[in-house]
Design an enzyme around this catalytic site. Structure first.
Site, PDB file in Angstrom:
ATOM      1  N   MET A  33      -5.664  -0.813   2.021  1.00 29.62           N
ATOM      2  CA  MET A  33      -5.022  -1.285   3.038  1.00 29.62           C
ATOM      3  C   MET A  33      -3.746  -1.829   2.978  1.00 29.62           C
ATOM      4  O   MET A  33      -3.509  -2.675   4.197  1.00 29.62           O
ATOM      5  CB  MET A  33      -6.199  -2.249   3.990  1.00 29.62           C
ATOM      6  CG  MET A  33      -7.629  -1.358   4.168  1.00 29.62           C
ATOM      7  SD  MET A  33      -8.466  -2.000   5.508  1.00 29.62           S
ATOM      8  CE  MET A  33      -8.877  -3.740   5.092  1.00 29.62           C
ATOM      9  N   TYR A  69      -0.576  -4.303   1.458  1.00 33.69           N
ATOM     10  CA  TYR A  69      -0.474  -5.723   1.053  1.00 33.69           C
ATOM     11  C   TYR A  69      -0.794  -6.098  -0.197  1.00 33.69           C
ATOM     12  O   TYR A  69      -1.756  -6.742  -0.601  1.00 33.69           O
ATOM     13  CB  TYR A  69      -1.096  -6.658   2.156  1.00 33.69           C
ATOM     14  CG  TYR A  69      -0.274  -8.161   2.209  1.00 33.69           C
ATOM     15  CD1 TYR A  69       0.918  -8.117   2.877  1.00 33.69           C
ATOM     16  CD2 TYR A  69      -0.789  -9.368   1.672  1.00 33.69           C
ATOM     17  CE1 TYR A  69       1.895  -9.355   2.640  1.00 33.69           C
ATOM     18  CE2 TYR A  69      -0.058 -10.391   1.732  1.00 33.69           C
ATOM     19  CZ  TYR A  69       1.284 -10.281   2.398  1.00 33.69           C
ATOM     20  OH  TYR A  69       1.888 -11.595   2.363  1.00 33.69           O
ATOM     21  N   HIS A 115      -4.849  -4.683  -6.792  1.00 26.68           N
ATOM     22  CA  HIS A 115      -4.273  -3.202  -6.188  1.00 26.68           C
ATOM     23  C   HIS A 115      -3.512  -2.583  -7.491  1.00 26.68           C
ATOM     24  O   HIS A 115      -3.880  -1.450  -7.656  1.00 26.68           O
ATOM     25  CB  HIS A 115      -3.429  -3.340  -5.018  1.00 26.68           C
ATOM     26  CG  HIS A 115      -3.939  -3.812  -3.597  1.00 26.68           C
ATOM     27  ND1 HIS A 115      -3.597  -4.784  -3.143  1.00 26.68           N
ATOM     28  CD2 HIS A 115      -5.090  -3.069  -2.965  1.00 26.68           C
ATOM     29  CE1 HIS A 115      -4.465  -5.023  -2.168  1.00 26.68           C
ATOM     30  NE2 HIS A 115      -5.266  -3.940  -1.869  1.00 26.68           N
ATOM     31  N   SER A 131     -14.103  -3.886  -7.732  1.00 29.14           N
ATOM     32  CA  SER A 131     -15.675  -4.361  -7.696  1.00 29.14           C
ATOM     33  C   SER A 131     -15.707  -5.689  -6.920  1.00 29.14           C
ATOM     34  O   SER A 131     -16.803  -6.141  -6.808  1.00 29.14           O
ATOM     35  CB  SER A 131     -16.430  -4.120  -8.895  1.00 29.14           C
ATOM     36  OG  SER A 131     -15.613  -4.929  -9.936  1.00 29.14           O
ATOM     37  N   VAL A 158      -9.902  -8.472 -10.199  1.00 28.88           N
ATOM     38  CA  VAL A 158      -8.752  -9.364 -10.792  1.00 28.88           C
ATOM     39  C   VAL A 158      -8.752 -10.675 -10.336  1.00 28.88           C
ATOM     40  O   VAL A 158      -8.661 -10.793  -8.952  1.00 28.88           O
ATOM     41  CB  VAL A 158      -7.334  -8.483 -10.801  1.00 28.88           C
ATOM     42  CG1 VAL A 158      -6.297  -9.245 -11.255  1.00 28.88           C
ATOM     43  CG2 VAL A 158      -7.459  -7.282 -11.398  1.00 28.88           C
ATOM     44  N   SER A 182      -6.141  -9.689  -0.348  1.00 27.43           N
ATOM     45  CA  SER A 182      -5.100  -9.715   0.782  1.00 27.43           C
ATOM     46  C   SER A 182      -5.426 -10.853   1.637  1.00 27.43           C
ATOM     47  O   SER A 182      -4.310 -11.612   2.256  1.00 27.43           O
ATOM     48  CB  SER A 182      -4.782  -8.432   1.426  1.00 27.43           C
ATOM     49  OG  SER A 182      -4.633  -7.420   0.677  1.00 27.43           O
TER      50      SER A 182
END
Ligand code: PAF
Length: 287
Positions: free
Chosen positions: A30, A32, A37, A148, A176, A186
């Site tokens: 999605m 940002y 990511h 995850s 992460v 985000s």
């Protein structure tokens, strides 16, 4: 890097790639972007010969009182990061492209959404399953990569892939974290400086639970109560749920006599944060 805004051109690129003998990894997002990511994109890039990234803030997965309108966006930065990491294509449709006037088909699952986040967000996973199904149909990836941190989402997508015979290789990427332990999201952008310490109560409570279980506590209720008290000790926190459950079915586990998922959602100021880990009782499941 190609940028596609409609289903036909995105699908045509995928078909051309497959015809040329290439394989495609899809990283649905999605936008940002944060390092979480980027880690998904690195996995995608390694998994197949081509990588597509989708950026779509999916209205169908937001409830009426949720943060759809406030959801953070920075498309220019996202495109630059995707290009730098080696994306071959970005799919960024608008709302009408995905849900045109008269749209009426939705994908639901029978059991998995009735747990964890699905209890306080009853339409969320219907929105996720629908958009992911559409992305799979439009892009026809060979591999798709999901984080995850959204453990329940990952389970739901694996189930959907199996039930609907997509035959896609679904990869779950590790969570992460920031250097202080906060899982990247985000929505961390919503945290005010004074809420940051409270946000850390999630990852710290996971560590506490891991230690309790590793050193012999097997009763879920004791572990949950201990971390509930710990999180509630921080200002600005409101617990949605703390669950210890079977990592496959997400059904509650009373006794931690096999690896168990500890998952939680906590509202910290404006940010609804989720985090999870797997608990292992070393006496029962020696490493
Ligand atoms: O995890 C997300 O960012 C979203 O839920 C997804 C999988 C892109 C579907 O909109």
């Amino acid at each position: 890097m190609k940028i596609f805004k409609n289903n036909e051109s995105m699908g045509a690129w995928s078909n051309a790639m497959h015809k040329a003998g290439e394989t495609i990894a899809l990283v649905p997002t999605m936008g940002y972007f944060h390092d979480g990511h980027l880690s998904l994109m690195k996995i995608g890039r390694e998994a197949e010969s081509r990588m597509a990234v989708s950026i779509f803030v999916n209205p169908a997965q937001f409830g009426a009182n949720e943060d759809l309108d406030a959801y953070p966006m920075n498309i220019e930065r996202d495109l630059e990061l995707a290009e730098n990491i080696g994306a071959d294509a970005v799919f960024m449709p608008d709302k009408e492209e995905i849900y045109p006037n008269g749209y009426q088909s939705y994908v639901t699952l029978k059991y998995l959404p009735g747990h964890l986040c699905g209890i306080s967000r009853p339409t969320h996973f219907r929105g996720v399953a629908t958009v992911v199904t559409k992305l799979f149909n439009i892009i026809k990836p060979d591999t798709a990569v999901f984080g995850s941190k959204d453990y329940q989402q990952l389970q739901i997508i694996k189930q959907l892939n199996k039930d609907l015979n997509f035959g896609i290789n679904i990869v779950g990427a590790p969570i992460v974290r920031e250097t202080d332990g906060l899982a990247m999201s985000s929505r961390n952008a919503y945290l005010r400086p004074e809420e940051r310490e409270s946000a850390l109560s999630l990852s710290r409570s996971l560590e506490k639970a891991k230690k309790m279980v590793a050193s012999g506590t097997t009763k879920s209720s004791i572990v949950k109560e201990h971390i509930r008290e710990y999180i509630e000790g921080f200002e600005h926190t409101e617990i949605d749920y703390i669950s210890i459950c079977d990592p496959e079915t997400l059904d509650d586990m009373e006794t931690i006599d096999k690896p168990a998922l500890l998952a939680m959602a906590v509202q910290v100021g404006r940010a609804r944060l989720i985090d999870n880990t797997i608990l292992v009782n070393l006496n029962i499941c020696p490493e």
